[in-house]
Design a protein around this motif. Structure first.
Motif, PDB file in Angstrom:
ATOM      1  N   ILE A  65       0.825  -1.223   0.000  1.00 51.03           N
ATOM      2  CA  ILE A  65       0.000   0.000   0.000  1.00 51.03           C
ATOM      3  C   ILE A  65       0.861   1.278   0.000  1.00 51.03           C
ATOM      4  O   ILE A  65       0.678   2.148  -0.843  1.00 51.03           O
ATOM      5  CB  ILE A  65      -1.024  -0.007   1.167  1.00 51.03           C
ATOM      6  CG1 ILE A  65      -2.085  -1.084   0.908  1.00 51.03           C
ATOM      7  CG2 ILE A  65      -1.690   1.360   1.341  1.00 51.03           C
ATOM      8  CD1 ILE A  65      -3.052  -1.320   2.065  1.00 51.03           C
ATOM      9  N   PRO A  66       1.859   1.371   0.901  1.00 50.36           N
ATOM     10  CA  PRO A  66       2.645   2.609   0.906  1.00 50.36           C
ATOM     11  C   PRO A  66       3.434   2.818  -0.388  1.00 50.36           C
ATOM     12  O   PRO A  66       3.641   3.958  -0.808  1.00 50.36           O
ATOM     13  CB  PRO A  66       3.625   2.414   2.071  1.00 50.36           C
ATOM     14  CG  PRO A  66       3.094   1.276   2.863  1.00 50.36           C
ATOM     15  CD  PRO A  66       2.273   0.433   1.959  1.00 50.36           C
ATOM     16  N   ALA A  67       3.846   1.722  -1.041  1.00 45.15           N
ATOM     17  CA  ALA A  67       4.603   1.849  -2.287  1.00 45.15           C
ATOM     18  C   ALA A  67       3.682   2.299  -3.422  1.00 45.15           C
ATOM     19  O   ALA A  67       4.022   3.198  -4.206  1.00 45.15           O
ATOM     20  CB  ALA A  67       5.269   0.516  -2.638  1.00 45.15           C
ATOM     21  N   ALA A 108      16.816  -2.451  -4.152  1.00 48.05           N
ATOM     22  CA  ALA A 108      16.112  -2.955  -5.340  1.00 48.05           C
ATOM     23  C   ALA A 108      16.602  -2.318  -6.633  1.00 48.05           C
ATOM     24  O   ALA A 108      16.913  -1.123  -6.690  1.00 48.05           O
ATOM     25  CB  ALA A 108      14.610  -2.721  -5.175  1.00 48.05           C
ATOM     26  N   VAL A 109      16.645  -3.153  -7.688  1.00 49.64           N
ATOM     27  CA  VAL A 109      16.985  -2.656  -9.022  1.00 49.64           C
ATOM     28  C   VAL A 109      15.900  -3.044 -10.035  1.00 49.64           C
ATOM     29  O   VAL A 109      15.961  -2.644 -11.185  1.00 49.64           O
ATOM     30  CB  VAL A 109      18.346  -3.202  -9.506  1.00 49.64           C
ATOM     31  CG1 VAL A 109      19.485  -2.601  -8.690  1.00 49.64           C
ATOM     32  CG2 VAL A 109      18.392  -4.721  -9.449  1.00 49.64           C
ATOM     33  N   ASP A 110      14.927  -3.881  -9.613  1.00 44.82           N
ATOM     34  CA  ASP A 110      13.904  -4.347 -10.547  1.00 44.82           C
ATOM     35  C   ASP A 110      12.615  -3.543 -10.419  1.00 44.82           C
ATOM     36  O   ASP A 110      12.313  -2.979  -9.373  1.00 44.82           O
ATOM     37  CB  ASP A 110      13.588  -5.827 -10.278  1.00 44.82           C
ATOM     38  CG  ASP A 110      14.764  -6.729 -10.612  1.00 44.82           C
ATOM     39  OD1 ASP A 110      15.621  -6.296 -11.425  1.00 44.82           O
ATOM     40  OD2 ASP A 110      14.846  -7.844 -10.051  1.00 44.82           O
ATOM     41  N   ASP A 111      11.856  -3.549 -11.522  1.00 42.19           N
ATOM     42  CA  ASP A 111      10.535  -2.911 -11.533  1.00 42.19           C
ATOM     43  C   ASP A 111       9.569  -3.887 -12.179  1.00 42.19           C
ATOM     44  O   ASP A 111       9.731  -4.185 -13.347  1.00 42.19           O
ATOM     45  CB  ASP A 111      10.603  -1.609 -12.323  1.00 42.19           C
ATOM     46  CG  ASP A 111       9.257  -0.908 -12.365  1.00 42.19           C
ATOM     47  OD1 ASP A 111       8.364  -1.294 -11.574  1.00 42.19           O
ATOM     48  OD2 ASP A 111       9.088   0.005 -13.188  1.00 42.19           O
ATOM     49  N   SER A 127      11.407  -7.213  -7.013  1.00 41.52           N
ATOM     50  CA  SER A 127      11.366  -8.673  -7.211  1.00 41.52           C
ATOM     51  C   SER A 127      11.868  -9.436  -5.989  1.00 41.52           C
ATOM     52  O   SER A 127      12.464  -8.852  -5.069  1.00 41.52           O
ATOM     53  CB  SER A 127      12.259  -9.033  -8.403  1.00 41.52           C
ATOM     54  OG  SER A 127      13.613  -8.780  -8.037  1.00 41.52           O
ATOM     55  N   ALA A 128      11.661 -10.764  -6.028  1.00 44.98           N
ATOM     56  CA  ALA A 128      12.200 -11.619  -4.963  1.00 44.98           C
ATOM     57  C   ALA A 128      13.723 -11.510  -4.927  1.00 44.98           C
ATOM     58  O   ALA A 128      14.340 -11.567  -3.860  1.00 44.98           O
ATOM     59  CB  ALA A 128      11.763 -13.067  -5.197  1.00 44.98           C
ATOM     60  N   GLY A 129      14.328 -11.346  -6.104  1.00 46.10           N
ATOM     61  CA  GLY A 129      15.784 -11.165  -6.163  1.00 46.10           C
ATOM     62  C   GLY A 129      16.216  -9.912  -5.409  1.00 46.10           C
ATOM     63  O   GLY A 129      17.263  -9.887  -4.753  1.00 46.10           O
ATOM     64  N   ASP A 130      15.388  -8.875  -5.479  1.00 43.69           N
ATOM     65  CA  ASP A 130      15.696  -7.643  -4.738  1.00 43.69           C
ATOM     66  C   ASP A 130      15.689  -7.901  -3.225  1.00 43.69           C
ATOM     67  O   ASP A 130      16.513  -7.365  -2.483  1.00 43.69           O
ATOM     68  CB  ASP A 130      14.679  -6.542  -5.078  1.00 43.69           C
ATOM     69  CG  ASP A 130      14.888  -5.966  -6.478  1.00 43.69           C
ATOM     70  OD1 ASP A 130      16.056  -5.953  -6.940  1.00 43.69           O
ATOM     71  OD2 ASP A 130      13.901  -5.525  -7.090  1.00 43.69           O
ATOM     72  N   SER A 135       6.331  -7.261  -6.838  1.00 45.53           N
ATOM     73  CA  SER A 135       5.829  -8.499  -7.437  1.00 45.53           C
ATOM     74  C   SER A 135       5.301  -9.385  -6.321  1.00 45.53           C
ATOM     75  O   SER A 135       5.783  -9.315  -5.184  1.00 45.53           O
ATOM     76  CB  SER A 135       6.950  -9.223  -8.184  1.00 45.53           C
ATOM     77  OG  SER A 135       7.813  -9.849  -7.249  1.00 45.53           O
ATOM     78  N   PRO A 136       4.303 -10.249  -6.629  1.00 41.68           N
ATOM     79  CA  PRO A 136       3.792 -11.158  -5.606  1.00 41.68           C
ATOM     80  C   PRO A 136       4.900 -12.031  -5.004  1.00 41.68           C
ATOM     81  O   PRO A 136       4.884 -12.304  -3.800  1.00 41.68           O
ATOM     82  CB  PRO A 136       2.776 -12.011  -6.370  1.00 41.68           C
ATOM     83  CG  PRO A 136       2.353 -11.156  -7.524  1.00 41.68           C
ATOM     84  CD  PRO A 136       3.562 -10.339  -7.902  1.00 41.68           C
ATOM     85  N   ALA A 137       5.874 -12.435  -5.821  1.00 41.88           N
ATOM     86  CA  ALA A 137       6.949 -13.285  -5.289  1.00 41.88           C
ATOM     87  C   ALA A 137       7.804 -12.523  -4.274  1.00 41.88           C
ATOM     88  O   ALA A 137       8.264 -13.087  -3.272  1.00 41.88           O
ATOM     89  CB  ALA A 137       7.827 -13.796  -6.435  1.00 41.88           C
ATOM     90  N   ALA A 138       7.999 -11.235  -4.508  1.00 42.30           N
ATOM     91  CA  ALA A 138       8.788 -10.429  -3.570  1.00 42.30           C
ATOM     92  C   ALA A 138       8.042 -10.297  -2.239  1.00 42.30           C
ATOM     93  O   ALA A 138       8.629 -10.410  -1.158  1.00 42.30           O
ATOM     94  CB  ALA A 138       9.062  -9.048  -4.164  1.00 42.30           C
ATOM     95  N   VAL A 139       6.731 -10.093  -2.341  1.00 44.96           N
ATOM     96  CA  VAL A 139       5.922  -9.969  -1.124  1.00 44.96           C
ATOM     97  C   VAL A 139       5.977 -11.282  -0.336  1.00 44.96           C
ATOM     98  O   VAL A 139       6.148 -11.285   0.887  1.00 44.96           O
ATOM     99  CB  VAL A 139       4.462  -9.594  -1.483  1.00 44.96           C
ATOM    100  CG1 VAL A 139       3.579  -9.700  -0.249  1.00 44.96           C
ATOM    101  CG2 VAL A 139       4.402  -8.188  -2.067  1.00 44.96           C
TER     102      VAL A 139
END
Ligand SMILES: Nc1ncnc2c1ncn2[C@@H]1O[C@H](COP(=O)(O)OP(=O)(O)OP(=O)(O)O)[C@@H](O)[C@H]1O
Ligand SMILES: [Mg+2]
Length: 384
Positions: A237-239, A276-279, A282-285, A247-251
């Motif tokens: 929400i804040p983002a 983070a570097v992805d848009d 991401s889970a990688g982030d 992404s859902p995987a990051a969450v």
């Protein structure tokens, strides 16, 4: 994938102690219930008070602050204290009580309230009570009268009084009993005094021990971990409000890493944002942020707790951690130290009073700090 960093200045997350989160999730019911209770009390109806419990970092202080500002909004003057041990807690309570009473004018209720404040002040070291006011006799038990009388004086000024106590498990047991007696009597006398009392989970037992009627005075809000859905809201929400997506995987990764504990959620989201570097993020982030998140947790949240553990109790902490997560029997902890339960009882009691462990039920102990067993295994691995 953008490769660009997100602006750290715009990072919305708020890891900290009592720092309001950008999205306060999972508390709507408690907030609504409190608003109803406050409004009922002001229209001469009865209400139960609120007892907030939970482990370290679940959001007790933040909720207490939210309810305090709600109280101000609906016509209450707030006495807010954090129990710190010693007389400082009471000194602060009395100072705030006096301010409310003095603002209420000069009727007989006000004079009575000032007298009971004075009686208690005279028992508190270093309050420097004014000589001309010494019509009162020192009487610690008048603490119950203070609450009732301040509530009555406030009625003259057409306001209610809210008493908000944080870290209440640290209150002196006798003062806790006096405060509960005051809350109880205010209810019987129809005085609009509302109490919110927050602390570690053993507070419920402390309150019950302090007076037989006490547990019936309160509704208990036992704050556990947030659900995966609530974590997702706290993070996204804040983002979303500033045009950033997760992404859902990051969450899901944040849900796993935090186990839903609000302080961990804020910490992981905060460091992920900065790394983070992805848009979308991401889970990688989240994995990229791991070294930062873990080292700040070790250096701040956990280190601050470890620092509170006296050297003599470290062995007890190690033994409890060696048994893994969750509550354990006191006897098993003692056995892990090669001792009997009575031999280690003093260590256990001191760790409870330091808020490092608590007793979820008779004969059992658990760390009051989520994930603390893992941290101890990492940072305090060796026996001395
Ligand atoms: N409902 C919530 N939703 C999202 N984040 C929250 C929520 N409640 C608290 N937080 C975040 O969790 C962190 C800890 O909150 P808080 O200091 O209120 O916990 P606490 O239970 O008082 O901890 P302690 O026992 O150490 O005093 C803060 O960073 C806060 O922003
Ligand atoms: Mg707190």
């Amino acid at each position: 994938m953008s490769g660009e960093r997100y602006d750290p200045v715009a990072n919305p997350y708020a890891p900290g102690a009592g720092t309001p989160p950008p999205a306060l999730v999972g508390r709507d019911e408690t907030i609504e219930g409190t608003e109803i209770a406050l409004r009922r009390l002001r229209s001469a109806r009865t209400s139960q008070h609120l007892l907030i419990t939970g482990l370290r970092g679940v959001g007790k202080t933040v909720l207490l602050a939210k309810l305090a500002s709600l109280g101000e909004h609906v016509g209450y003057r707030v006495i807010r204290v954090e129990a710190v041990g010693g007389d400082d807690t009471l000194r602060s309570l009395l100072r705030q009580a006096r301010r409310i009473v003095e603002a209420a004018g000069g009727g007989s209720a006000v004079r009575r309230a000032l007298r009971s404040i004075e009686s208690v002040s005279l028992t508190v070291a270093g309050t420097g009570a004014a000589l001309e006011r010494q019509v009162a006799r020192p009487d610690r038990d008048a603490l119950a009268d203070v609450l009732v009388d301040v509530g009555k004086a406030a009625v003259d000024a057409d306001v209610g009084v809210m008493l908000a106590i944080d870290e209440a498990q640290r209150l002196d047991r006798h003062d806790l009993r006096r405060i509960l007696a005051g809350i109880h009597r205010a209810g019987q006398d129809g005085v609009p005094l509302y109490a919110v009392v927050a602390g570690l989970p053993n507070l419920v037992g402390e309150v019950a021990k302090a007076a037989t009627y006490a547990e019936r005075l309160f509704t208990v809000a036992d704050l556990g971990p947030l659900s995966p859905r609530q974590v997702a809201d706290a993070v996204t929400i804040p983002a979303r409000e500033i045009g950033v997506a997760w992404s859902p995987a990051a969450v899901e990764r944040i849900v796993d890493r935090s186990d839903g504990y609000p302080f961990f959620v804020q910490t992981w989201a905060f460091h992920t944002w900065n790394a983070a570097v992805d848009d979308p993020i991401s889970a990688g982030d989240v994995d990229r942020a791991a070294p930062h998140a873990e080292s700040t947790l070790d250096a701040s949240f956990f280190a601050a707790r470890i620092a509170r553990i006296p050297a003599s109790e470290v062995a007890y902490v190690r033994a409890l951690a060696s048994l893994g997560p969750g509550p354990h029997r006191s006897g098993d902890v003692a056995a892990a130290m090669g001792k009997t339960t009575p031999q280690v009882a003093a260590f256990r009691d001191r760790l409870i009073s330091e808020g490092v462990i608590y007793s979820p039920r008779y004969g059992w102990v658990e760390f009051a700090i989520p994930h603390f067993d893992r941290h101890v295994a990492r940072e305090l691995p060796d026996r001395p």
